[in-house]
Design a protein around this motif. Structure first.
Motif, PDB file in Angstrom:
ATOM      1  N   HIS A  65       7.737   4.159   2.810  1.00 32.13           N
ATOM      2  CA  HIS A  65       7.607   4.088   4.269  1.00 32.13           C
ATOM      3  C   HIS A  65       8.517   3.000   4.804  1.00 32.13           C
ATOM      4  O   HIS A  65       8.790   2.049   4.087  1.00 32.13           O
ATOM      5  CB  HIS A  65       6.158   3.748   4.656  1.00 32.13           C
ATOM      6  N   PRO A  66       8.928   3.123   6.051  1.00 38.34           N
ATOM      7  CA  PRO A  66       8.461   4.033   7.101  1.00 38.34           C
ATOM      8  C   PRO A  66       9.066   5.432   6.948  1.00 38.34           C
ATOM      9  O   PRO A  66      10.040   5.616   6.220  1.00 38.34           O
ATOM     10  CB  PRO A  66       9.004   3.369   8.381  1.00 38.34           C
ATOM     11  N   VAL A  67       8.486   6.376   7.669  1.00 37.85           N
ATOM     12  CA  VAL A  67       9.063   7.709   7.806  1.00 37.85           C
ATOM     13  C   VAL A  67       9.532   7.811   9.254  1.00 37.85           C
ATOM     14  O   VAL A  67       8.834   7.360  10.163  1.00 37.85           O
ATOM     15  CB  VAL A  67       8.030   8.802   7.466  1.00 37.85           C
ATOM     16  N   LEU A  88       6.901   5.825  11.524  1.00 34.74           N
ATOM     17  CA  LEU A  88       5.477   5.764  11.202  1.00 34.74           C
ATOM     18  C   LEU A  88       5.325   4.951   9.923  1.00 34.74           C
ATOM     19  O   LEU A  88       5.994   5.235   8.921  1.00 34.74           O
ATOM     20  CB  LEU A  88       4.916   7.174  11.010  1.00 34.74           C
ATOM     21  N   ILE A  89       4.454   3.930   9.976  1.00 35.47           N
ATOM     22  CA  ILE A  89       4.263   3.076   8.806  1.00 35.47           C
ATOM     23  C   ILE A  89       2.831   2.548   8.768  1.00 35.47           C
ATOM     24  O   ILE A  89       2.251   2.254   9.813  1.00 35.47           O
ATOM     25  CB  ILE A  89       5.275   1.899   8.817  1.00 35.47           C
ATOM     26  N   PRO A  97       4.389  -5.148   5.023  1.00 35.79           N
ATOM     27  CA  PRO A  97       4.995  -6.180   5.856  1.00 35.79           C
ATOM     28  C   PRO A  97       6.422  -6.580   5.526  1.00 35.79           C
ATOM     29  O   PRO A  97       7.010  -7.395   6.230  1.00 35.79           O
ATOM     30  CB  PRO A  97       4.063  -7.377   5.614  1.00 35.79           C
ATOM     31  N   VAL A  98       7.011  -6.052   4.456  1.00 35.29           N
ATOM     32  CA  VAL A  98       8.312  -6.578   4.025  1.00 35.29           C
ATOM     33  C   VAL A  98       9.440  -5.545   4.037  1.00 35.29           C
ATOM     34  O   VAL A  98      10.436  -5.693   3.333  1.00 35.29           O
ATOM     35  CB  VAL A  98       8.216  -7.274   2.631  1.00 35.29           C
ATOM     36  N   GLY A 120       7.789   2.904  17.425  1.00 38.16           N
ATOM     37  CA  GLY A 120       7.175   2.699  16.125  1.00 38.16           C
ATOM     38  C   GLY A 120       5.683   2.932  16.236  1.00 38.16           C
ATOM     39  O   GLY A 120       5.074   2.575  17.249  1.00 38.16           O
ATOM     40  N   VAL A 121       5.106   3.540  15.213  1.00 39.20           N
ATOM     41  CA  VAL A 121       3.654   3.717  15.146  1.00 39.20           C
ATOM     42  C   VAL A 121       3.178   3.027  13.865  1.00 39.20           C
ATOM     43  O   VAL A 121       3.626   3.365  12.768  1.00 39.20           O
ATOM     44  CB  VAL A 121       3.252   5.211  15.135  1.00 39.20           C
ATOM     45  N   ILE A 122       2.290   2.048  14.042  1.00 38.57           N
ATOM     46  CA  ILE A 122       1.757   1.288  12.908  1.00 38.57           C
ATOM     47  C   ILE A 122       0.274   1.601  12.779  1.00 38.57           C
ATOM     48  O   ILE A 122      -0.488   1.472  13.733  1.00 38.57           O
ATOM     49  CB  ILE A 122       1.958  -0.225  13.119  1.00 38.57           C
TER      50      ILE A 122
END
Length: 191
Positions: free
Chosen positions: A129-131, A95-96, A101-102, A4-6
């Motif tokens: 999102h996410p993608v 990616l998000i 947050p929900v 995951g990328v935040i």
């Protein structure tokens, strides 16, 4: 490996306060984002920039997190996308933005089952999102200029749209009014 990328490097100007540290039900906003993707991600990359020290303090002591500092965060969100992608090692990654947050963990699971190399969720006709990307997209995204727009890249690709039952894919915190709406939404979800 699924990662995951935040993205959490922005100035949070419209909110007037550092969004990743806003407390939602006693826990920082960024932690909610991390926790919702944790069940499906073996590694989570958090990209910071502005107020990096606070972000680091929130994330410290979590061995599954990789904190990346985007030195060019002032040039905009796409530079953070590129910084995060340089740290990806898995074959797929979500990616998000860190102000969403929900998103339900089930949404991440559903997206992983969908066919294709680029999956975009949609709730009631609206994409969010996410993608989910296959890592085969990384070279193309990194080859774009730092002031690029990820949406332009996505529109140039074959995309799988996945309908989900999750209003969270479109709920972000641009300002404190949005934060109040998310707090109300989480109260409705809690028995």
């Amino acid at each position: 490996m699924i990662e995951g990328v935040i993205l959490a490097a922005g100035f949070s100007q419209r909110a007037g306060t550092f969004k990743p540290a806003l407390l939602l039900n006693g826990k920082p906003l960024i932690r909610h984002c991390i926790d919702s993707m944790r069940p499906v991600c073996e590694r989570i990359i958090v990209v910071g920039g502005y107020d990096f020290e606070t972000l680091r303090d929130i994330c410290v002591g979590d061995p599954e997190l990789v904190l990346v500092f985007n030195e060019k965060f002032e040039s905009g969100m796409f530079s953070s996308v590129q910084s995060g992608l340089r740290a990806v090692k898995g074959e797929k990654f979500f990616l998000i933005p860190g102000d969403q947050p929900v998103v339900k963990p089930e949404t991440y699971r559903q997206m992983l089952k969908a066919p294709g190399t680029l999956i975009v969720p949609r709730y009631k006709g609206k994409k969010g999102h996410p993608v989910l990307f296959s890592s085969s997209h990384i070279p193309g995204i990194l080859s774009m200029p730092e002031d690029g727009i990820l949406r332009d890249y996505i529109h140039s690709q074959k995309v799988t749209i996945l309908d989900v039952d999750d209003p969270g894919i479109g709920m972000d915190v641009d300002n404190l009014h949005d934060f109040d709406k998310i707090k109300a939404y989480t109260r409705e979800k809690t028995p």
